[in-house]
Design a protein around this motif. Structure first.
Motif, PDB file in Angstrom:
ATOM      1  N   ALA A 128      17.944  36.438  70.156  1.00 31.60           N
ATOM      2  CA  ALA A 128      17.540  37.658  70.869  1.00 31.60           C
ATOM      3  C   ALA A 128      16.020  37.773  70.853  1.00 31.60           C
ATOM      4  O   ALA A 128      15.382  38.126  71.853  1.00 31.60           O
ATOM      5  CB  ALA A 128      18.185  38.885  70.217  1.00 31.60           C
ATOM      6  N   GLY A 129      15.421  37.433  69.715  1.00 34.20           N
ATOM      7  CA  GLY A 129      13.966  37.494  69.576  1.00 34.20           C
ATOM      8  C   GLY A 129      13.255  36.503  70.484  1.00 34.20           C
ATOM      9  O   GLY A 129      12.287  36.837  71.158  1.00 34.20           O
ATOM     10  N   HIS A 131      14.342  35.361  73.224  1.00 35.12           N
ATOM     11  CA  HIS A 131      14.474  35.871  74.595  1.00 35.12           C
ATOM     12  C   HIS A 131      13.443  36.969  74.846  1.00 35.12           C
ATOM     13  O   HIS A 131      12.735  36.985  75.856  1.00 35.12           O
ATOM     14  CB  HIS A 131      15.903  36.383  74.805  1.00 35.12           C
ATOM     15  CG  HIS A 131      16.204  36.733  76.225  1.00 35.12           C
ATOM     16  ND1 HIS A 131      17.240  37.557  76.595  1.00 35.12           N
ATOM     17  CD2 HIS A 131      15.585  36.382  77.379  1.00 35.12           C
ATOM     18  CE1 HIS A 131      17.238  37.687  77.904  1.00 35.12           C
ATOM     19  NE2 HIS A 131      16.256  36.989  78.406  1.00 35.12           N
ATOM     20  N   PHE A 132      13.334  37.877  73.899  1.00 33.39           N
ATOM     21  CA  PHE A 132      12.385  38.985  73.993  1.00 33.39           C
ATOM     22  C   PHE A 132      10.953  38.467  74.145  1.00 33.39           C
ATOM     23  O   PHE A 132      10.145  39.027  74.879  1.00 33.39           O
ATOM     24  CB  PHE A 132      12.523  39.852  72.728  1.00 33.39           C
ATOM     25  CG  PHE A 132      11.732  41.114  72.748  1.00 33.39           C
ATOM     26  CD1 PHE A 132      12.283  42.283  73.250  1.00 33.39           C
ATOM     27  CD2 PHE A 132      10.431  41.154  72.238  1.00 33.39           C
ATOM     28  CE1 PHE A 132      11.542  43.457  73.265  1.00 33.39           C
ATOM     29  CE2 PHE A 132       9.695  42.316  72.255  1.00 33.39           C
ATOM     30  CZ  PHE A 132      10.250  43.475  72.769  1.00 33.39           C
ATOM     31  N   ASN A 169      23.440  45.165  73.323  1.00 32.55           N
ATOM     32  CA  ASN A 169      22.688  43.941  73.019  1.00 32.55           C
ATOM     33  C   ASN A 169      23.236  42.744  73.785  1.00 32.55           C
ATOM     34  O   ASN A 169      22.548  41.737  73.955  1.00 32.55           O
ATOM     35  CB  ASN A 169      22.759  43.652  71.515  1.00 32.55           C
ATOM     36  CG  ASN A 169      21.970  44.671  70.730  1.00 32.55           C
ATOM     37  OD1 ASN A 169      20.997  45.243  71.233  1.00 32.55           O
ATOM     38  ND2 ASN A 169      22.396  44.934  69.504  1.00 32.55           N
ATOM     39  N   LYS A 173      20.591  45.240  77.553  1.00 28.89           N
ATOM     40  CA  LYS A 173      19.219  44.880  77.136  1.00 28.89           C
ATOM     41  C   LYS A 173      18.810  43.485  77.624  1.00 28.89           C
ATOM     42  O   LYS A 173      17.728  43.330  78.198  1.00 28.89           O
ATOM     43  CB  LYS A 173      19.082  44.978  75.615  1.00 28.89           C
ATOM     44  CG  LYS A 173      18.791  46.393  75.118  1.00 28.89           C
ATOM     45  CD  LYS A 173      18.494  46.327  73.620  1.00 28.89           C
ATOM     46  CE  LYS A 173      19.015  47.571  72.928  1.00 28.89           C
ATOM     47  NZ  LYS A 173      19.162  47.362  71.478  1.00 28.89           N
ATOM     48  N   PRO A 174      19.663  42.445  77.398  1.00 27.02           N
ATOM     49  CA  PRO A 174      19.223  41.130  77.904  1.00 27.02           C
ATOM     50  C   PRO A 174      19.101  41.080  79.422  1.00 27.02           C
ATOM     51  O   PRO A 174      18.255  40.352  79.950  1.00 27.02           O
ATOM     52  CB  PRO A 174      20.298  40.160  77.388  1.00 27.02           C
ATOM     53  CG  PRO A 174      21.408  40.986  76.856  1.00 27.02           C
ATOM     54  CD  PRO A 174      20.865  42.335  76.548  1.00 27.02           C
ATOM     55  N   MET A 177      15.747  42.378  80.205  1.00 32.50           N
ATOM     56  CA  MET A 177      14.730  41.389  79.839  1.00 32.50           C
ATOM     57  C   MET A 177      14.644  40.271  80.873  1.00 32.50           C
ATOM     58  O   MET A 177      13.556  39.802  81.221  1.00 32.50           O
ATOM     59  CB  MET A 177      15.118  40.829  78.456  1.00 32.50           C
ATOM     60  CG  MET A 177      13.989  40.374  77.605  1.00 32.50           C
ATOM     61  SD  MET A 177      12.676  41.573  77.469  1.00 32.50           S
ATOM     62  CE  MET A 177      13.515  42.849  76.578  1.00 32.50           C
ATOM     63  N   SER A 181      11.497  39.324  83.119  1.00 31.80           N
ATOM     64  CA  SER A 181      10.917  37.967  83.114  1.00 31.80           C
ATOM     65  C   SER A 181      10.728  37.440  84.537  1.00 31.80           C
ATOM     66  O   SER A 181       9.925  36.538  84.764  1.00 31.80           O
ATOM     67  CB  SER A 181      11.792  37.004  82.312  1.00 31.80           C
ATOM     68  OG  SER A 181      12.959  36.690  83.058  1.00 31.80           O
TER      69      SER A 181
END
Ligand code: NDP
Length: 286
Positions: A128-129, A131-132, A169, A173-174, A177, A181
């Motif tokens: 997850a990190g 990706h963030f 999550n 959220k993804p 993101m 991006s």
């Protein structure tokens, strides 16, 4: 006006056949095939159904799959022990931890113990990190599939006003993101958002992952907007989205049907993620 349907099966079929072909190629070269373990606990009918259907889909592309079915009363220690064994297993390249977990299980701890290199659904905090931070390794399959659908249907994302309803999550959220991006301007809505319709009506791209059938109606959609509905809600004998299809299809420019929209792509992307984990293990992947 009636929106164009963004169907998932053409994208899903293409991904699956690419995955199958590559697995055959790697098997020829290395004499090995990817292995997937699906871990579920208890007898939640949707979870049982999903595990079986994923196993079938994986077998069709040449991924060796096992379902690890734990009893509802499995202890935390037992669950962790099973996971550690799968982390160590040489023939397992991807592990999927299926929700729901029994209520006495510390799910966050289980997820944190998953080997990040086998985390094909991108749920481990490290993935997850990454990706963030904009350097993704494994991205959760459902939102990644949603993005692939947008790209497949030629939806312009750069500079678009995107609204994501839901902040889980694994989907909301993804998805936000991913859109960020690709240079969309992203707003995330949730259960405490004031005047949801006022926000969703601003969206050129509206992505919905809530789990409430028909929450988003046609009047909450900007005319011509692109609507991606991740909702899969059993209502009687039918599967309904989070978007009220009958009214939305009159207003939107494009919309994913439920069923047949995001669902089939999710499965295909998961299989692709397993292949990627296998390739990395062989040292031939990105
Ligand atoms: P979660 O229950 O984890 O999250 C739901 C989100 O919706 C939360 O962020 C919640 O807000 C928000 N929400 C709830 N009620 C409202 C409301 N009235 N207005 C605005 N926001 C609201 O669900 P998931 O993300 O796991 O799943 C969402 C849907 O997607 C489900 O239907 C699920 O079945 C489906 N799904 C589909 C997949 C596919 O392949 N198509 C795969 C995975 C899931 P808050 O955070 O404030 O509580």
């Amino acid at each position: 006006m009636s929106a164009e349907l963004m169907k998932g099966s053409p994208v899903s079929k293409r991904i699956r056949s690419q995955v199958k072909e590559r697995i055959l190629e790697l098997e020829g070269q290395y004499g090995r095939v990817p292995g997937l373990a699906i871990v579920r606990a208890g007898e939640d009918p949707a979870s049982v159904w999903y595990a079986n259907s994923l196993k079938k889909a994986a077998s069709k592309v040449g991924i060796q799959t096992r379902i690890v079915a734990l009893p509802e009363e499995v202890t935390q220690d037992e669950f962790e022990g099973v996971l550690q064994d799968l982390n160590r297993a040489e023939d397992v390249h991807g592990i999927i931890l299926q929700e729901p977990y029994p209520s006495h299980i510390d799910a966050d701890r289980i997820v944190s113990l998953l080997d990040p290199d086998k985390d094909v659904d991108g749920v481990h905090p490290l993935n997850a990190g990454y990706h963030f931070l904009g350097a993704p390794r494994f991205i959760p399959a459902t939102p990644l599939g949603g993005l692939m659908l947008l790209e497949e249907y030629g939806v312009p994302i750069k500079g678009a006003e995107a609204v994501v309803v839901g902040r889980s999550n694994i989907v909301g959220k993804p998805m936000a993101m991913l859109l960020l991006s690709r240079h969309a301007t992203v707003t995330i809505c949730h259960s405490r958002t004031r005047d949801l319709g006022e926000v969703t009506r601003r969206a050129d791209i509206l992505c919905v992952a809530v789990g409430k059938p028909g929450l988003i109606t046609g009047e909450m959609i900007k005319p011509g907007a692109v609507v991606v509905d991740f909702g899969t809600n059993p209502v009687g004998d039918e599967l309904k989205g989070d978007v009220e299809f009958e009214s939305a299809v009159q207003v939107a420019g494009m919309i994913t049907p439920v069923p047949g929209g995001t669902g089939p792509v999710t499965t295909a992307v998961l299989l692709r993620n397993v292949l990627q984990a296998f390739e990395r293990k062989l040292g031939v992947g990105a």
